[in-house]
Design an enzyme around this catalytic site. Structure first.
Site, PDB file in Angstrom:
ATOM      1  N   ASP A  43       0.807  -1.223   0.000  1.00  0.00           N
ATOM      2  CA  ASP A  43       0.000   0.000   0.000  1.00  0.00           C
ATOM      3  C   ASP A  43       0.838   1.271   0.000  1.00  0.00           C
ATOM      4  O   ASP A  43       0.607   2.186  -0.801  1.00  0.00           O
ATOM      5  CB  ASP A  43      -0.919   0.015   1.225  1.00  0.00           C
ATOM      6  CG  ASP A  43      -2.209  -0.746   0.986  1.00  0.00           C
ATOM      7  OD1 ASP A  43      -2.465  -1.151  -0.166  1.00  0.00           O
ATOM      8  OD2 ASP A  43      -2.967  -0.942   1.953  1.00  0.00           O
ATOM      9  N   HIS A  44       1.788   1.361   0.942  1.00  0.00           N
ATOM     10  CA  HIS A  44       2.498   2.625   1.121  1.00  0.00           C
ATOM     11  C   HIS A  44       3.338   2.970  -0.099  1.00  0.00           C
ATOM     12  O   HIS A  44       3.320   4.119  -0.573  1.00  0.00           O
ATOM     13  CB  HIS A  44       3.372   2.558   2.378  1.00  0.00           C
ATOM     14  CG  HIS A  44       2.616   2.254   3.632  1.00  0.00           C
ATOM     15  ND1 HIS A  44       1.674   3.118   4.161  1.00  0.00           N
ATOM     16  CD2 HIS A  44       2.646   1.171   4.459  1.00  0.00           C
ATOM     17  CE1 HIS A  44       1.165   2.587   5.260  1.00  0.00           C
ATOM     18  NE2 HIS A  44       1.741   1.410   5.464  1.00  0.00           N
TER      19      HIS A  44
END
Length: 791
Positions: free
Chosen positions: A564-565
């Site tokens: 995600d990041h």
């Protein structure tokens, strides 16, 4: 149409650790020339090798990370080679190097020297610890870099050494931020005429791109003392990997509806009854109970049956695939992700392209990595003279741009946060009626402004509360999109279509809009409307399976929210590329992407391994084929570890000297050390166990051996190097007070970033934005509030 960056020219002076930056720019269309010394890039000797032949044109990591580039062989220590290199830089737009401060000085490539010779050039300095600070001179190989990020400490089972994600994850985070900074600087140059230096610390980028949520909990613990400020390793954590009769699945029931569906999948067991199970934090703190109940319910059922029923019920669920299974997945095949390039030594092996699908300017994959010595002197056409730069008032790179964030969770909101730090006004549209699920990650169920995860992911944004179930709410949201340059979303399936806010809807009211649609499995295909979160995307792409010791009880991977990041930052890169294209042409476009494909892009060489070597990818723990010793070793203290990577025979001799070992001829070659890996690991562990991590890392780095403490959140918050660089930032949140976060790892020499700001309270900016941007009166806003539209 050509790719978005066709007009840009890049000189790539990185080794394999930084090669992803040039690959990313090349995939977006830039003409990238990779400069190698006459002896060749050392990365050409990194296994595995195509066909099992150890040759400089067969290293799979090199072939993958240097695809789409042209080559130039230049001796920078020889006058003719140096002159040709300077000519390349004079013709280029961007120079990327990861020499580190000492290497820059040795080559005459310090930022000041580069800017004096080439004032137009965007000079990207990708340095392991940045160019300043107490550890600026230290070198990080891939494993110690992963240790410095905090991701290693959070990965694996508590009864084993922390386990890394094989590859170059930490350095790829640095490369992604480097490209984002480079494109921001190119946009600035278009209005100023001047180049500048973009400095990126790999450690800071990897902390931000892999494990940023390790920083804020210490400040939230002031309000909620039960929160662990540096959680221990816990394998898959709350993102459960569960065994079925014939394989593993991963589940992440985040919302109340998803949790109820998951309980139904398990047969509604009595052990999970009660309202308290509806509280996410309660489930998080009682994950062992959830795991035990779920494992008993699923253990005897076929995986395909569990997946089918789970998806029918609406459970976020996926298979824990091997890399080969991901290639064969129907979703992967229907979307046509992998390319069969026919490149030398790769044939029709599945090659991972950039995960961006641009509607107007497709990314490209058209050139194999440079063959050794094939191009003695790459060149660019003469550069058109630019206008002279000035040192007038500097604005942030994206000042004057507006972004509408329709997203939730991490993968899109963190894109918005990065764009906000670069100067854009980012407006998040949200609602209590359809609340961002991260706002529920709190100790108090209704304290939606006190989630440390939300307050990290959405920093620096404005919040407008609109009920998109109401026609008037949708009209106002569309009006905001009409006033925006960029719209970003990551909602499940056809949600934005139901809102009337899909790309075609927005394009009708803003023809040049840049619109990002980023779904877990991508649009289209059998999983195009399935729910997914980062850990599920990793599991689907084969990353979770790979991220394990071979003797792990089950393929837990990590409890981190990867990808995600870092996928959010890759999305920001795509937006910046589209903005640069729009600057040239006036065209907007749709950018569609799959977060699972983003995870695959970062480990693309793994998918080449089985077809090119005849051996499928393997779970190797912290061991690699190109270095030994290479592992994570115990240190003095509780759960303290040090990561060590002895790469090369000369480094081995220095390593043995630090440990006081005589030089045994049996270990003089890598083959000899690999054959004795277990014995060497045992002896190294005996030595490290008697010393602190700081003592061990400092002694080895002083001798030129890459080593690093396996850091956690407490280490980062107290790290004097990060403190000296201002890498941990403090913002004032209206409900939390001062809270710390990982800062933006980019340092632009001429262009300021926007000072760090807190995440918004839900709806805090509704009135201001509707008046200022949409043009409503205060009375009209008040009536909307009375009618329940602004919830």
């Amino acid at each position: 149409m050509p790719p978005p960056l066709t007009h840009l020219r890049v000189v790539d002076l990185t080794d394999l650790r930084g090669a992803f930056a040039g690959r990313l720019l090349a995939d977006l269309g830039a003409d990238v020339v990779k400069v190698e010394p006459p002896r060749g890039d050392p990365g050409r000797s990194v296994p595995p090798f195509a066909g099992g032949v150890a040759a400089p044109d067969r290293s799979l990591p090199f072939l993958y990370r240097n695809a789409n580039k042209r080559g130039a062989v230049l001796d920078l220590h020889e006058a003719g080679g140096w002159h040709r290199f300077c000519t390349l830089c004079e013709q280029a737009d961007i120079l990327i190097e990861n020499l580190g401060p000492e290497g820059e000085r040795r080559h005459g490539l310090t930022p000041a020297e580069v800017q004096e010779r080439h004032p137009h050039l965007v000079h990207v300095a990708l340095a392991d610890f940045g160019l300043t600070g107490p550890r600026a001179g230290w070198r990080l190989e891939a494993l110690p870099a992963f240790a410095a990020s905090g991701a290693l400490h959070a990965s694996g089972f508590p009864d084993r050494p922390p386990c890394w994600l094989p590859g170059y994850a930490a350095h790829d985070c640095g490369a992604t931020f480097a490209v984002a900074g480079a494109l921001a600087a190119v946009l600035v140059r278009a209005r100023s005429g001047a180049g500048q230096t973009v400095e990126v610390s790999v450690q800071e980028a990897a902390l931000n791109g892999m494990n940023p949520w390790s920083i804020p909990p210490a400040d939230y613990a002031r309000l909620y003392p039960m929160l662990p400020v540096a959680p221990p390793r816990n394998a898959d954590g709350a993102y459960h990997v569960l065994g079925t009769a014939d394989g593993y699945v991963r589940v992440l029931p985040g919302s109340p509806r998803q949790w109820r569906a998951f309980v139904a999948l398990l047969g509604n067991p009595a052990a999970l009854e009660g309202e308290h199970w509806g509280v996410p934090l309660f489930r998080l703190m009682n994950g062992d109970v959830v795991r035990a109940v779920a494992q008993e319910a699923l253990a005897g059922r076929p995986r395909a049956e569990v997946l089918a029923e789970g998806r029918r019920l609406g459970v976020p669920i996926t298979a824990v695939n091997t890399p080969e299974e991901f290639v064969a997945e129907e979703q992967t095949r229907v979307r046509g992700y992998f390319r069969r390039t026919g490149f030398p030594h790769l044939g029709d092996a599945p090659f991972a392209p950039a995960p961006f699908n641009f509607s107007r300017t497709p990314a490209v994959l058209e050139r194999p990595a440079p063959a050794p010595g094939a191009a003695r002197e790459g060149s660019f056409p003469p550069r058109a003279p630019g206008r002279p730069g000035g040192d007038g008032p500097q604005r942030p790179a994206l000042a004057g741009l507006r972004v509408i964030d329709l997203g939730c969770g991490v993968a899109i909101p963190e894109t918005g946060t990065l764009l906000a730090e670069l100067g854009a006004e980012v407006i998040k549209i949200e609602s209590r009626a359809n609340i961002d699920f991260l706002r529920r990650v709190t100790v108090e169920p209704d304290a939606v402004d006190r989630s440390w995860t939300f307050n990290d992911a959405s920093r620096g944004q404005l919040s407008v509360a609109l009920d998109l179930r109401a026609p008037r709410g949708r009209e106002l949201a569309l009006a905001l999109c009409a006033a925006a340059d960029v719209v970003i979303e990551n909602n499940r399936g056809d949600v934005v279509c139901k809102w009337g806010l899909d790309y075609e809807d927005v394009r009708r009211v803003r023809a040049d809009v840049i619109y990002v649609a980023s779904q877990g499995f991508g649009r289209g295909g059998p999983l195009g409307e399935a729910s997914a979160y980062g850990p599920l995307n990793s599991a689907f792409a084969g990353v979770t399976w790979l991220w394990n010791h071979p003797d792990a009880p089950y393929p837990a991977g990590s409890a981190l929210n990867h990808p995600d990041h870092i996928a959010a930052k890759l999305t920001a890169v795509a937006v910046l590329a589209a903005l640069e294209h729009r600057r040239h042409t006036g065209e907007g476009q749709l950018i569609e992407m799959s977060q699972a494909e983003a995870a695959a892009y970062l480990i693309g060489e793994v998918y080449l391994e089985a077809p090119c070597t005849g051996r499928p990818a393997a779970q190797r723990g912290n061991a690699v084929l190109y270095a030994c010793p290479h592992g994570v070793y115990p240190s003095a203290g509780e759960d303290r570890w040090v990561a060590i990577a002895v790469v090369g025979d000369e480094v081995w001799e220095r390593f043995a000297g630090v440990l006081g070992w005589p030089l045994d001829p049996a270990f003089a070659s890598l083959a000899g050390r690999l054959a004795a890996r277990a014995e060497l690991d045992r002896r190294v562990a005996e030595w490290t166990r008697a010393r602190s991590v700081e003592e061990t890392a400092a002694a080895l780095q002083a001798a030129g051996v890459s080593a690093m403490a396996v850091q956690n959140g407490d280490d980062h918050r107290a790290d004097p190097h990060l403190a000296a660089r201002g890498a941990i930032v403090t913002v004032e949140h209206p409900e939390i007070g001062p809270e710390r976060h990982s800062g933006n790892p980019m340092r632009l020499s001429r262009t300021p970033l926007v000072p760090p700001a807190a995440a918004p309270r839900l709806g805090a900016d509704t009135e201001d934005v509707l008046i200022r941007v949409v043009g409503l009166s205060r009375a009209e806003v008040a009536r909307l509030a009375e009618d329940g539209v602004l919830t």
